[in-house]
Design a protein around this motif. Structure first.
Motif, short mmCIF file in Angstrom:
data_model
loop_
_atom_site.label_atom_id
_atom_site.label_comp_id
_atom_site.label_asym_id
_atom_site.label_seq_id
_atom_site.Cartn_x
_atom_site.Cartn_y
_atom_site.Cartn_z
N MET A 10 19.29 3.53 -42.04
CA MET A 10 20.46 4.40 -42.11
C MET A 10 21.75 3.60 -42.07
O MET A 10 22.73 3.93 -42.77
N ALA A 11 21.80 2.56 -41.26
CA ALA A 11 22.99 1.71 -41.20
C ALA A 11 23.25 1.05 -42.56
O ALA A 11 24.40 0.96 -43.01
N GLU A 12 22.19 0.62 -43.21
CA GLU A 12 22.32 -0.01 -44.53
C GLU A 12 22.75 1.04 -45.57
O GLU A 12 23.61 0.77 -46.42
N LEU A 13 22.16 2.23 -45.51
CA LEU A 13 22.49 3.27 -46.47
C LEU A 13 23.95 3.73 -46.32
O LEU A 13 24.61 4.04 -47.32
N ASP A 19 28.81 9.18 -49.05
CA ASP A 19 28.37 10.53 -48.73
C ASP A 19 27.34 10.52 -47.61
O ASP A 19 27.35 11.39 -46.73
N ILE A 20 26.44 9.55 -47.65
CA ILE A 20 25.48 9.42 -46.55
C ILE A 20 26.20 9.04 -45.26
O ILE A 20 25.90 9.58 -44.19
N ALA A 21 27.15 8.12 -45.36
CA ALA A 21 27.88 7.69 -44.17
C ALA A 21 28.55 8.88 -43.47
O ALA A 21 28.50 9.02 -42.25
N LYS A 22 29.15 9.77 -44.28
CA LYS A 22 29.83 10.94 -43.71
C LYS A 22 28.84 11.91 -43.09
O LYS A 22 29.04 12.40 -41.97
N ALA A 23 27.76 12.21 -43.81
CA ALA A 23 26.76 13.16 -43.30
C ALA A 23 26.03 12.59 -42.09
O ALA A 23 25.66 13.34 -41.17
N GLN A 25 27.24 10.78 -39.75
CA GLN A 25 28.07 10.98 -38.56
C GLN A 25 27.84 12.37 -37.95
O GLN A 25 27.88 12.54 -36.73
N GLU A 26 27.57 13.34 -38.80
CA GLU A 26 27.39 14.71 -38.32
C GLU A 26 25.96 15.03 -37.90
O GLU A 26 25.73 15.71 -36.90
N TYR A 27 24.99 14.51 -38.66
CA TYR A 27 23.60 14.92 -38.45
C TYR A 27 22.73 13.88 -37.75
O TYR A 27 21.65 14.20 -37.28
N GLY A 28 23.20 12.63 -37.70
CA GLY A 28 22.46 11.60 -37.00
C GLY A 28 21.20 11.16 -37.75
O GLY A 28 20.97 11.55 -38.90
N GLY A 190 16.26 7.11 -46.99
CA GLY A 190 17.13 8.09 -47.62
C GLY A 190 16.45 9.43 -47.81
O GLY A 190 17.05 10.49 -47.62
N SER A 191 15.18 9.39 -48.18
CA SER A 191 14.40 10.62 -48.33
C SER A 191 14.27 11.35 -46.99
O SER A 191 14.44 12.57 -46.91
N LEU A 192 13.96 10.59 -45.95
CA LEU A 192 13.85 11.19 -44.61
C LEU A 192 15.15 11.86 -44.21
O LEU A 192 15.16 12.95 -43.64
N PHE A 193 16.26 11.17 -44.52
CA PHE A 193 17.56 11.75 -44.16
C PHE A 193 17.83 13.02 -44.95
O PHE A 193 18.35 14.00 -44.40
#
Length: 203
Positions: A10-13, A19-23, A25-28, A190-193
């Motif tokens: 997740m840190a790499e993504l 868009d992943i970085a923003k989401a 922050q909200e969803y962990g 990314g799929s898991l997220f």
């Protein structure tokens, strides 16, 4: 796939996709998910095709209760009627018995799958009747812990990716694969997220 690997991915993504970085922050982080690379995992993947997670778990519980241990040999010893009564459709009975027979005959060596690259392993699994690309990719992700797999045919992933990217419509499988190309080599995370995001993000 454990929490440490997911956190790393997740840190790499987040660095690769704003868009992943923003989401994120909200969803962990998404919760870890894993399967043991054995017959039971491939069996559960077939059982779960096109039904809810809750229904799949209930059916798997009934099927496994029919055997002293879940092995291909024990599965083949069950009558078709008993498997149907546990909740499998006639088609899924055909597929799962074919899977068990392929393992017993040596057509499929599950341990060998771990030695193959992603494309080779997917091809090997898809040679089995009833195992499409989605089923093969799910096994690679959760049983073989491959970090760069994206099952683009998954409807929930398509919907979640469309929401994440602010698209008017969900992308097709081909479009989804193109969109997430930049997520390599962390497309499994990314799929898991996206599954995690799908359950929490507004429609």
């Amino acid at each position: 796939m454990d929490e440490k690997l997911i956190a790393q991915g997740m840190a790499e993504l987040a660095l690769l996709d704003a868009d992943i970085a923003k989401a994120w922050q909200e969803y962990g982080n998404p919760p870890p998910r894993s399967l043991t690379p054995h017959f039971v995992s491939l069996l559960s993947i077939v059982v779960s095709q096109q039904i809810s997670t809750h229904a799949a778990k209930a059916i798997m519980t009934r099927v496994t209760a029919l055997m002293p241990t879940v092995t291909p040999e024990h599965y083949l010893s069950l009558s078709e009627q008993s498997i149907r009564e546990a909740g499998l459709s006639a088609r899924k009975v055909l597929y799962t018995r074919g899977l068990a027979q392929a393992i017993c005959d040596g057509q499929l060596d599950i341990e060998q799958l771990a030695t193959l690259d992603d494309a080779q392993a997917i091809t090997k699994i898809m040679a089995l009747k009833g195992f499409g690309r989605w089923s093969a990719e799910i096994f690679l992700m959760f049983a073989l812990t491959r970090t760069d797999v994206f099952p683009a045919d998954d409807l929930a992933l398509q919907v979640a990716l469309g929401r994440l990217k602010g698209l008017d419509e969900k992308p097709t499988a081909k479009e989804a694969r193109t969109i997430v190309t930049a997520w390599a080599p962390w497309r499994t995370v990314g799929s898991l997220f996206l599954w995690h995001y799908y359950r929490g993000a507004p429609a």
